[in-house]
Motif scaffolding. Structure first.
Motif, short mmCIF file in Angstrom:
data_model
loop_
_atom_site.label_atom_id
_atom_site.label_comp_id
_atom_site.label_asym_id
_atom_site.label_seq_id
_atom_site.Cartn_x
_atom_site.Cartn_y
_atom_site.Cartn_z
N PHE A 59 0.78 -1.23 0.00
CA PHE A 59 0.00 0.00 0.00
C PHE A 59 0.82 1.29 0.00
O PHE A 59 0.29 2.34 -0.34
N HIS A 60 2.09 1.25 0.37
CA HIS A 60 2.90 2.47 0.40
C HIS A 60 2.96 3.13 -0.97
O HIS A 60 2.73 4.33 -1.12
N GLY A 61 3.27 2.36 -1.99
CA GLY A 61 3.37 2.92 -3.34
C GLY A 61 2.04 3.44 -3.87
O GLY A 61 2.00 4.46 -4.55
N ILE A 62 0.97 2.75 -3.55
CA ILE A 62 -0.35 3.19 -4.00
C ILE A 62 -0.71 4.53 -3.36
O ILE A 62 -1.12 5.47 -4.04
N VAL A 63 -0.52 4.62 -2.05
CA VAL A 63 -0.85 5.86 -1.33
C VAL A 63 0.01 7.01 -1.84
O VAL A 63 -0.50 8.10 -2.13
N TRP A 64 1.31 6.78 -1.96
CA TRP A 64 2.19 7.85 -2.42
C TRP A 64 1.91 8.23 -3.87
O TRP A 64 1.95 9.40 -4.23
N GLY A 65 1.63 7.25 -4.71
CA GLY A 65 1.30 7.55 -6.11
C GLY A 65 0.06 8.43 -6.21
O GLY A 65 0.03 9.39 -6.99
N ILE A 66 -0.95 8.11 -5.42
CA ILE A 66 -2.18 8.91 -5.42
C ILE A 66 -1.89 10.34 -4.97
O ILE A 66 -2.26 11.30 -5.64
N HIS A 81 7.34 -1.93 -5.77
CA HIS A 81 7.05 -0.50 -5.92
C HIS A 81 6.94 -0.10 -7.39
O HIS A 81 6.33 0.91 -7.70
N LEU A 82 7.53 -0.87 -8.28
CA LEU A 82 7.41 -0.57 -9.71
C LEU A 82 5.98 -0.83 -10.20
O LEU A 82 5.61 -0.36 -11.28
N PHE A 83 5.20 -1.55 -9.43
CA PHE A 83 3.80 -1.81 -9.77
C PHE A 83 2.85 -0.96 -8.95
O PHE A 83 1.85 -0.47 -9.46
N THR A 84 3.16 -0.79 -7.66
CA THR A 84 2.21 -0.10 -6.78
C THR A 84 2.19 1.42 -7.01
O THR A 84 1.12 2.02 -6.96
N PHE A 85 3.33 2.03 -7.26
CA PHE A 85 3.35 3.48 -7.52
C PHE A 85 2.54 3.83 -8.78
O PHE A 85 1.74 4.77 -8.74
N ILE A 123 6.79 8.41 -12.28
CA ILE A 123 6.56 7.72 -11.00
C ILE A 123 7.26 6.36 -10.99
O ILE A 123 7.73 5.92 -9.94
N ILE A 124 7.35 5.69 -12.14
CA ILE A 124 8.08 4.42 -12.19
C ILE A 124 9.56 4.67 -11.90
O ILE A 124 10.18 3.94 -11.12
N LEU A 125 10.13 5.70 -12.50
CA LEU A 125 11.53 6.02 -12.24
C LEU A 125 11.72 6.53 -10.81
O LEU A 125 12.74 6.25 -10.18
N PHE A 126 10.74 7.26 -10.29
CA PHE A 126 10.78 7.68 -8.89
C PHE A 126 10.88 6.45 -8.00
O PHE A 126 11.72 6.39 -7.10
N ALA A 127 10.01 5.47 -8.24
CA ALA A 127 10.00 4.25 -7.42
C ALA A 127 11.31 3.48 -7.56
O ALA A 127 11.89 3.07 -6.56
N LEU A 128 11.78 3.31 -8.78
CA LEU A 128 13.00 2.55 -9.01
C LEU A 128 14.21 3.21 -8.36
O LEU A 128 14.96 2.57 -7.62
N LEU A 184 16.03 -10.53 -1.60
CA LEU A 184 15.11 -9.81 -0.72
C LEU A 184 15.06 -8.33 -1.10
O LEU A 184 13.99 -7.73 -1.11
N ALA A 185 16.20 -7.76 -1.41
CA ALA A 185 16.25 -6.36 -1.82
C ALA A 185 15.44 -6.14 -3.09
O ALA A 185 14.68 -5.17 -3.20
N ILE A 186 15.58 -7.03 -4.04
CA ILE A 186 14.87 -6.88 -5.32
C ILE A 186 13.38 -7.14 -5.15
O ILE A 186 12.54 -6.35 -5.58
N PHE A 187 13.02 -8.26 -4.52
CA PHE A 187 11.61 -8.67 -4.46
C PHE A 187 10.81 -8.00 -3.34
O PHE A 187 9.59 -8.03 -3.38
N SER A 188 11.47 -7.41 -2.36
CA SER A 188 10.73 -6.77 -1.28
C SER A 188 10.77 -5.25 -1.34
O SER A 188 9.79 -4.60 -1.02
N PHE A 189 11.91 -4.70 -1.71
CA PHE A 189 12.05 -3.25 -1.66
C PHE A 189 11.85 -2.58 -3.01
O PHE A 189 11.30 -1.49 -3.08
#
Length: 183
Positions: A48-55, A161-165, A125-130, A152-157
Motif C-alpha cells: 500500500f505504500h506505493g499506492i498511497v504515495w502515487g495517489i 514498488h514498480l507496480f504499486t506506484f 513515477i516508475i523512475l521515482f519508485a526505481l 530480498l532487496a529486489i523482491f521486497s524493496f
C-alpha cells in the motif's frame, strides 16, 4: 484579468501563493499519514505504500499545477524525515525521497501542462519508485552495513514498488479532475 496574467507569469517560477502553500502543506501531512501503512507490517506496507504515495503525488501535481510543486513537497518531506530515524533504516535513508522527487519533478516539467500528461506521470513515477527504492537499499546496505540478501532487496524493496506506484498514479489521475472541480 490581471490576476490571470499574474498567475500565468508566475506558473513557471519557484513562487507559491498562500493557497498553494496551504495545499502543499496539506499534501505533506497526507504523505506523513500515509507512512502509517508501515505500522501494519512490511507486507501491507510494501503493497500500500506505493499506492498511497502515487495517489498523493499525482493529485498534488495536478491540483496545484505549478512547476516545482513535487520538489517543494519532497524537500519538506525529506527535512522532516531527517529528524527521525526511519523505522527500517537510519536517518540517511531520508535521502531516497529527495533523489526520487528530483527525477519525478523533471518528468513533470518536460510536459506542456505540469502533471497532466498521464504517460509522463507514469514514466516519472516508475523512475521515482526505481531510483528512490534503489537509493534506500544502497544506503541501508553500504552506509549502515545492513546485510540484505540480493533477492530480498529486489523482491521486497524495489520490484513491488514498480507496480504499486503506477497503480496509485492511475487512481490519483482519475481522482484529480473531480477534486480540482471541488477546489
Amino acid at each position: 484579468m490581471k490576476t490571470k496574467n499574474y498567475e500565468q507569469n508566475n506558473k513557471n517560477k519557484f513562487y507559491f501563493s498562500n493557497k498553494e502553500i496551504a495545499l502543499i502543506s496539506t499534501f505533506l501531512v497526507m504523505l506523513l499519514i500515509g507512512e502509517c501503512v508501515w505500522f501494519a507490517g512490511p507486507i501491507i506496507g510494501i503493497v500500500f505504500h506505493g499506492i498511497v504515495w502515487g495517489i498523493i503525488l499525482t493529485i498534488a501535481a495536478i491540483i496545484i499545477n505549478k512547476k516545482y510543486t513535487i520538489l517543494a513537497l519532497g524537500v519538506a518531506y525529506t527535512l522532516i524525515d531527517f529528524t527521525s530515524a526511519s523505522m527500517y533504516g537510519g536517518t540517511l535513508s531520508a535521502l531516497n525521497t529527495l533523489v526520487g522527487v528530483l527525477i519525478l519533478e523533471y518528468f513533470l516539467q518536460i510536459t506542456k501542462d505540469y502533471g497532466s500528461n498521464l504517460k509522463m506521470d507514469l514514466l516519472g513515477i516508475i523512475l521515482f519508485a526505481l531510483v528512490s527504492r534503489s537509493v534506500y537499499v544502497f544506503i541501508m546496505t553500504c552506509v549502515y552495513g545492513m546485510n540484505i540478501p540480493f533477492y530480498l532487496a529486489i523482491f521486497s524493496f524495489i520490484l513491488p514498488h514498480l507496480f504499486t506506484f503506477p497503480i496509485g498514479t492511475l487512481i490519483g489521475y482519475k481522482m484529480s479532475n473531480r477534486i480540482k472541480n471541488v477546489i
